[in-house]
Design an enzyme around this catalytic site. Structure first.
Site, PDB file in Angstrom:
ATOM      1  CG  ASP A 142      28.647 -16.417 109.526  1.00  0.00           C
ATOM      2  OD1 ASP A 142      28.653 -15.698 110.553  1.00  0.00           O
ATOM      3  OD2 ASP A 142      29.253 -16.105 108.485  1.00  0.00           O
ATOM      4  CG  ASP A 145      28.195 -13.831 114.067  1.00  0.00           C
ATOM      5  OD1 ASP A 145      28.666 -12.765 114.519  1.00  0.00           O
ATOM      6  OD2 ASP A 145      28.683 -14.418 113.080  1.00  0.00           O
ATOM      7  CG  ASP A 183      29.418  -8.843 109.824  1.00  0.00           C
ATOM      8  OD1 ASP A 183      29.201  -8.069 108.878  1.00  0.00           O
ATOM      9  OD2 ASP A 183      29.795  -8.455 110.952  1.00  0.00           O
TER      10      ASP A 183
END
Length: 366
Positions: free
Chosen positions: A281, A89, A91
């Protein structure tokens, strides 16, 4: 998790011991999708759940996933003889979470680490961001990029060192929704102007309504605005990430589907010798974590300082720990290759030990 604690379940296919998903029914109620007839108050409750206060952090800090850095040797041992494929991922994983999403820059050190990682393993960035936007952040042409939560996938634009890499890979399963997405974007841009701190981001095949900089007292108002707009667009659905509302087409496509598509594109669809690692996240990464659990191959790593309901197997607290984990993977692979070369050289020397003598008694190496 202390050193004395043990991982409680075993994955038969990957060989890695993994814990069951943390929490279950009670917490899942907090993480419900914000769709259909849900009341605005339920939206706000879910928005608060995605933005835990320090008090809530202390309340749920009892149980944690095994830290990936502490069980690193266990992870690499399970991957021996298999092809590691990396999914990352952006961000909150490769870059820190910031108030302004347009300034979520990754560090030069992280970029250098990801570049080295891609030299050893096929590597993909899987993000809710527009593919072009996340590429401009990462700036590495040798990677795969899956933007818009996997609805916009492109292969490497330059030659990759990985034999199975294919620069022609392209997947855009939600193309027909582009006019609708653009229309809703324009409406939301106009209607959210009165909400200070709100930011609507067009990620091509999906929209993001950021409320990180919105006063919590205004969250209910913002949720009401979004809900009122989407009433007229039943083909769009609303989910939630970290202080962001995500508007996506109702098609059955997510980061988990993107992971499966990329594995198939790389030639690993039905292989038992592949070891996918997904690090993320966000709640949207749970779709990929779930796919890996169901496949019984590889594992997911949740990037979070606090425990939450997840299908991930391990955890890393923040992007700096992600970079440390990736660098250790690179170092491990380099050592593995050096050991392999030494063993090959040793084998060659053993072959040259066999000698024969010609009729003059001279030694001849065979």
């Amino acid at each position: 998790m202390t050193k004395k604690q043990k991982v409680v379940a075993a994955d038969a296919k990957s060989g890695v011991e993994v814990p069951p998903p943390l929490f279950t029914a009670e917490v899942k109620k907090m993480f419900v999708e914000i769709n259909g007839g849900m009341k605005v108050n339920a939206w706000v409750d879910s928005m608060r759940a995605s933005s835990p206060t320090s008090r809530r952090r202390r309340e749920v800090s009892r149980d944690r996933l095994p830290p990936a850095l502490e069980v690193f040797d266990e992870i690499t041992n399970a991957s021996k003889g298999k092809q590691i494929v990396m999914f990352l991922d952006y961000d909150g994983t490769l870059s820190p979470i910031v108030d302004d999403p347009d300034r979520a820059y990754m560090s030069d050190a992280m970029r250098a680490t990801v570049r080295k990682l891609a030299g050893f393993f096929p590597t993909a960035i899987v993000s809710g961001r527009c593919r072009d936007k996340v590429y401009n952040f990462v700036k590495l042409a040798e990677l795969y990029y899956a933007g818009s939560h996997g609805m916009d996938i492109r292969g490497p634009s330059t030659g990759s060192k990985n034999k199975k890499s294919s620069p022609s890979v392209l997947c855009q399963p939600a193309s027909e929704y582009l006019p609708m997405i653009d229309e809703v974007y324009g409406i939301l841009m106009e209607k959210t102007q009165s909400t200070a701190g709100a930011k609507v981001e067009n990620n091509k095949f999906c929209l993001s309504v950021h409320f990180r900089c919105v006063d919590e007292k205004k969250w209910s108002e913002l949720a009401g605005i979004v809900k009122s707009v989407l009433k007229n667009y039943p083909k769009l659905r609303l989910t939630q990430g970290r202080k962001v509302l995500e508007i996506r087409p109702t098609i059955k496509w997510d980061k988990g589907k993107a992971l499966e598509f990329l594995l198939e594109s790389l030639g690993y669809a039905n292989c038992t010798d592949v070891f996918p690692i997904y690090i993320g996240d966000d709640r949207t990464d749970e779709d990929a974590f779930k796919v890996l659990r169901e496949r019984g191959q590889g594992f997911g790593i949740l990037v979070s300082k606090i425990p939450r309901d997840t299908n991930a197997s391990y955890s890393l607290q923040e992007p700096s720990k992600v970079m440390e984990f990736l660098q250790r993977l690179v170092d491990w692979k380099e050592r593995t290759l050096v050991d392999y070369e030494r063993e090959s050289l040793r084998s060659l020397k053993k072959q040259k030990v066999w000698k024969d003598q010609d009729y003059h008694g001279n030694c001849v190496c065979i």
